[in-house]
Design a protein around this motif. Structure first.
Motif, mmCIF file in Angstrom:
data_model
loop_
_atom_site.group_PDB
_atom_site.id
_atom_site.type_symbol
_atom_site.label_atom_id
_atom_site.label_comp_id
_atom_site.label_asym_id
_atom_site.label_seq_id
_atom_site.Cartn_x
_atom_site.Cartn_y
_atom_site.Cartn_z
ATOM 1 N N ASP A 184 0.811 -1.223 0.000
ATOM 2 C CA ASP A 184 0.000 0.000 0.000
ATOM 3 C C ASP A 184 0.838 1.265 0.000
ATOM 4 O OD1 ASP A 184 0.986 -0.290 2.539
ATOM 5 O OD2 ASP A 184 -0.937 -0.153 3.559
ATOM 6 N N THR A 215 -7.251 -1.195 -2.220
ATOM 7 C CA THR A 215 -6.257 -2.160 -1.779
ATOM 8 C C THR A 215 -6.914 -3.532 -1.697
ATOM 9 O OG1 THR A 215 -6.683 -1.823 0.575
ATOM 10 C CG2 THR A 215 -4.939 -0.479 -0.433
ATOM 11 N N ARG A 227 -1.845 -2.038 -3.280
ATOM 12 C CA ARG A 227 -2.680 -1.074 -4.013
ATOM 13 C C ARG A 227 -3.193 -1.724 -5.283
ATOM 14 N NH1 ARG A 227 0.105 4.371 -5.240
ATOM 15 N NH2 ARG A 227 -1.981 4.748 -6.089
#
Length: 978
Positions: A184, A215, A227
């Protein structure tokens, strides 16, 4: 070939690998006595079935084609043999996730330079790499990009592509895209290299589009939040779907709906914008191809998991900036391709449309196969003609295309071409189309023909591609070799190079195949129960000629058969959760076996000599521990391997705890030695020998890791069965396949280079029971691998000659007795853990020359008789040459410096018999030859070398046609330029 005539440069390169150069002039670095490694005596390949898995993409160059698969590596098409050749056989078990190839790109300026983007979320710790080859797939460089992006080569959308591309104007520039970002905190799912793939950086301009706003867990059971474009499960993510580069611009398609999903930027600045508002946003871009005019052919699909309900195709002109629809949006397309020689000739294939294909005329008795549709256009896409297999010009009208052909693979009949993500023309023959399918590769010949006598013809053409996932295998002493296959039932394998014969009737995915050892006419097979089954189980009493359906105790387990009395059989059926049951009436009634306490599949083995004895191995597994790592480590009672034995035909079993279970793959079948002993693998806890009907369990001290163990024909008739292990005898040994002919007391390495990702789902090694040295291995998606002794189907039929030796100055003369029936002999030397051929001869003597005094050399002599090499190295001897009285390298090297001209002169004593001298300098970790043509005992370097630079210089002499590079390197001098 004379291996003793090599260049100075070649010898110098070899000298770097060892301090001495035994057998100087050979193509090996050193041949010295060490522990025996037999891998060079083996040949490896795959049993011929043909396809059997999803070929997810094909890319073409000027004259080459490469294919990728979702679980079975990558292939290159060999035009000489018209076969695909596996490129990723070198992948080991730890890296088996890299057999999932997500995308490929050929350098537009060089057919031999190719990039492969690989990774799989559930294998190899989510590792994502780019393999680069510059020699057409002979060797690879691995570039790990896991810290930037991650891909799932076996996820939804894997047929889309290609998500890696090379700039035709500057092939050092490459773009690659991930299904998700690494985590992320990652900066972009699009990455870029400007140095030919050596280093990669995120493309921030692409991330600025805001497409990766969600995500997901990668994978679901992991702790990484990556992501992504949606919050769907990891296997539904397809992120960057397609990349194309032309005219200084890069075009990127993204697997997202509801917003623009095809963007463009200048390669120079990577500032991205929407390509065209006229392109759809309610479907996914499936592929972007570029035609000979530089126009883009963009196709779309409704759903990544082969939903071809809608999509269409478009042409985008970079010159005009306009996009026009050229194919009906009611069809989800895998791709539109333009003939490179004629951009008005277009082909298109649907992906997941499920319409009719015909193997023969459609009748009430024989209907169509349901799969994808194929179209061609002669006018640049203005009009299209459906020319799918068996398509006609109308009801009761002539054929547009001929009926499907099986290409010699009878098992494919009545199965459809489907999941077609790619259609391309053969780069060497534009009248031939290649098509990817969920079951392999098809070709269409006569692609552009409208002649009724020369119709377009679709043919199954997977030759060389082997992608089945085998779940079980049986070999018998009377020559049966039988497999059980996921998706495609199973096969009788008569020869490794002969297409297997599929069991009839089919029942789809098959988890087990068993043969009664007391009567090998009796077989049984059972379904895997994975939703791809049309039946549950079958048995045969006539060696597979006819089959009768029966109801198994469960699907997804394993089987064995024992003979209760002549003509009466008991089938033992184990389940995936550890239950064991048996039937004496072919499934009409079942009884549960007692004494079994297991959590995973129990593997049973009927003693071939005593049908009342049934051995079994199983695992007691503490499942909560694997799902919750915060809990205490399970005890031995909670988590262990067990050995079971029954003396009443499998009705009741007695259990013995073998060792702790290591929470890895269950090690599978017990191995039968033939002397009443059983060998069982214990994973990271080693290997164990069970004897005296389970009363004695002994740990083998010479096995560090045993993932699985199997057995095959003994080396000598009446001897112990041969053991085959996937693992490591010692902690320092490389992981691979090892063989033992003495019941596990010692092990020989037979394979570390052709592992195909290891033993995979089936996790088996099965030795051939009627050919010593031959073994079969399951894989994660590379078919059934076999290994056998090179050039020999039966060992021991020709005795190895006895070798004697005479040590001479710098050489050794070998002599041996003549062998009856031998037409020639081969002298082999042992080096770097492998045997290497030195010379073939029809004589019974041979002199090894140019050896280093005081060095031991291990040599053997092989026999060629009855049309084959015997591959028996048991006559190996170790020899040592006498010291040579003559000096064969320069000594008393003197160095003279010139500060005025910044150069150096070397002077040395003349070497007796030398006709030339060579000069080499050690630069950037390698010895680099400056000249090998010096005829005097002095040499002057070029002028104006850099003052202060230090060089290491070696001077070698050529005596009798041989360069003594080893001593040259030992006596190298170091100079600093003044």
């Amino acid at each position: 070939m004379n291996l003793f005539k090599k260049t100075f440069a070649g010898l110098l390169a070899m000298s770097m690998a060892a301090s001495a150069v035994p057998f100087a002039g050979m193509s090996i670095a050193a041949v010295q006595a060490s522990a025996q490694d037999l891998s060079s005596t083996m040949e490896w390949g795959t049993l011929r079935i043909g396809g059997g898995g999803f070929v997810s993409g094909i890319v073409t160059g000027k004259e080459v084609m490469y294919a990728r698969t979702d679980v079975g590596g990558a292939y290159k098409y060999n035009y000489d043999t018209e076969c695909w050749e596996q490129l990723f056989g070198f992948i080991n078990e730890a890296d088996r996730g890299l057999l999932s190839v997500d995308a490929m790109a050929i350098d537009p300026t060089d057919d031999d330079t190719v990039y492969f983007l690989c990774g799989c979320a559930y294998f190899s710790s989510e590792k994502t790499v780019i393999f680069k080859t510059t020699d057409g797939g002979k060797t690879f460089t691995e570039i790990d990009v896991t810290s930037l992006i991650k891909v799932m080569g076996n996820g939804d959308g894997r047929q889309c592509g290609e998500s890696i591309a090379v700039d035709p104007d500057n092939p050092n520039i490459i773009y690659a895209g991930g299904d998700v970002m690494s985590d992320d905190k990652s900066l972009s799912a699009l990455i870029k290299s400007t140095d030919g793939g050596k280093t990669w950086k995120p493309v921030i301009g692409y991330d600025d589009l805001g497409l990766f706003s969600k995500t997901c867990k990668w994978p679901t059971w992991g702790n990484i939040n990556a992501r992504s474009v949606t919050s769907d499960a990891y296997n539904n993510q397809n992120g960057v779907a397609n990349i194309a580069i032309t005219g200084g611009k890069v075009y990127v398609g993204t697997s997202i709906k509801g917003v623009a999903n095809v963007h463009v930027a200048n390669v120079k600045d990577d500032k991205y914008s929407v390509l065209s508002k006229d392109l759809p946003t309610d479907v996914f871009p499936s592929r972007i191809n570029v035609d000979a005019n530089g126009d883009l052919l963009i196709t779309y699909i409704a759903g990544l998991a082969f939903n071809g309900a809608s999509g269409g195709g478009y042409r985008y002109s970079p010159k005009t900036g306009k996009a026009e629809a050229i194919f009906d949006s009611a069809y989800g397309l895998g791709s539109i391709w333009a003939d490179p020689n004629n951009p008005d000739h277009l082909i298109a294939g649907t992906c997941g449309k499920w319409q009719s294909q015909l193997w023969q005329a459609w009748t009430e008795e024989h209907g169509p196969a349901w799969g994808d549709q194929y179209f061609r256009s002669f006018d640049g896409g203005k009009t299209w003609q459906n020319f799918s297999p068996g398509q006609t010009y109308g009801w009761n009208q002539p054929l547009v295309s001929d009926y499907l052909k099986d290409g010699g693979y009878s098992w494919i009949v009545d199965k459809a071409i489907h999941w077609s993500g790619t259609v391309v023309t053969d780069p060497r023959n534009s009248d031939r189309m290649f098509i990817t399918s969920g079951n392999g590769v098809f070709v269409c010949d006569n692609l552009w023909s409208t002649d009724q006598d020369n119709l377009p013809t679709f043919t199954f053409h997977p030759d060389g591609i082997e992608e089945v996932v085998s779940l079980d295998f049986v070999s018998t002493p009377d020559g049966l070799d039988l497999s059980a296959i996921g998706d495609y039932d199973g096969f009788v394998h008569e020869k490794e190079d002969k297409i297997g014969l599929q069991y009839q009737p089919n029942m789809g995915s098959t988890s087990a195949i068993a043969v009664c050892p007391q009567n090998t006419d009796v077989w049984a097979r059972t379904a895997n129960g994975d939703g791809n089954n049309t039946g549950s189980a079958y048995y045969t009493l006539d060696r597979g000629k006819t089959w009768t359906a029966f109801t198994p105790a469960c699907t997804g387990g394993k089987l064995s058969i024992t003979e209760l009395k002549k003509g009466t059989y008991r089938i033992i059926n184990t389940s995936a959760n550890g239950a064991v049951s048996y039937t004496d009436d072919f499934g009409k009634t079942w009884k549960k076996s007692s004494g079994i306490d297991a959590s995973k599949t129990v593997y049973t083995l009927v003693d071939p000599k005593d049908p009342s004895i049934v051995y079994a191995s199983g695992v007691k597994y503490n499942e909560y521990w694997a799902s919750d790592m915060t809990k205490k480590e399970p005890t031995l009672d909670e988590c262990h391997y067990s050995f079971y034995i029954s003396t009443d035909y499998g009705a009741t079993f007695t259990a013995k705890t073998v060792c702790r279970y290591d929470m890895c793959d269950s090690s599978g079948d017990p191995a039968y030695l033939g002397d009443g002993s059983i060998i069982v693998a214990g994973g990271w806890y080693g290997m164990y020998k069970v004897s005296n009907k389970g009363a004695s369990i002994e740990k083998l001290d010479n096995v560090f890791y045993a993932k699985t163990v199997g057995y095959g024909a003994p080396e000598k008739t009446g001897g112990l069965n041969t053991l085959y292990m996937y693992g490591r005898p010692a902690e320092s040994d490389p992981e691979g396949i090892y063989r033992s002919t003495d019941g596990g007391k010692s092990w020989d390495c037979i394979n570390t280079d052709h592992l195909y990702g290891g033993t995979g789902n089936g996790n088996y090694l099965v030795g051939d029971m009627d050919e010593f040295g031959k073994v079969y291995m399951s894989t994660v998606g590379c078919g059934i691998v076999y290994g056998k002794i090179a050039g020999n189907s039966s060992s021991g039929t020709v005795k190895a000659p006895k070798i004697s030796s005479e040590s001479l100055e710098g050489s050794v003369k070998l002599s041996w007795n003549a062998v009856s029936g031998a037409s020639k002999y081969a002298v082999y030397g042992y080096q770097n853990g492998k045997w290497a051929k030195i010379e073939e001869t029809s004589s019974t003597s041979y002199t090894l020359k140019n050896l280093t005094s005081g060095t031991n050399y291990k040599v053997a002599v092989l026999v060629y008789a009855n049309g084959k090499w015997n591959s028996d190295y048991s006559n190996a001897v170790t020899v040592t040459p006498k010291a040579s009285s003559a000096v064969t390298y320069p000594i008393n090297i003197k160095v003279n410096y010139s500060e005025q001209y910044h150069q150096v002169q070397f002077v040395w004593d003349k070497v007796s018999g030398a006709d030339k001298y060579g000069i080499a300098v050690y630069l950037a970790g390698k010895w680099r030859v400056q000249t090998s043509n010096v005829t005097t005992n002095s040499y002057v370097t070029p002028k104006n070398l850099t003052p202060g630079m230090t060089y290491k210089v070696a001077i070698a002499a050529r005596v009798g046609g041989t360069w003594d590079t080893a001593n040259a390197i030992k006596n190298a001098v170091t100079v600093t330029i003044k």
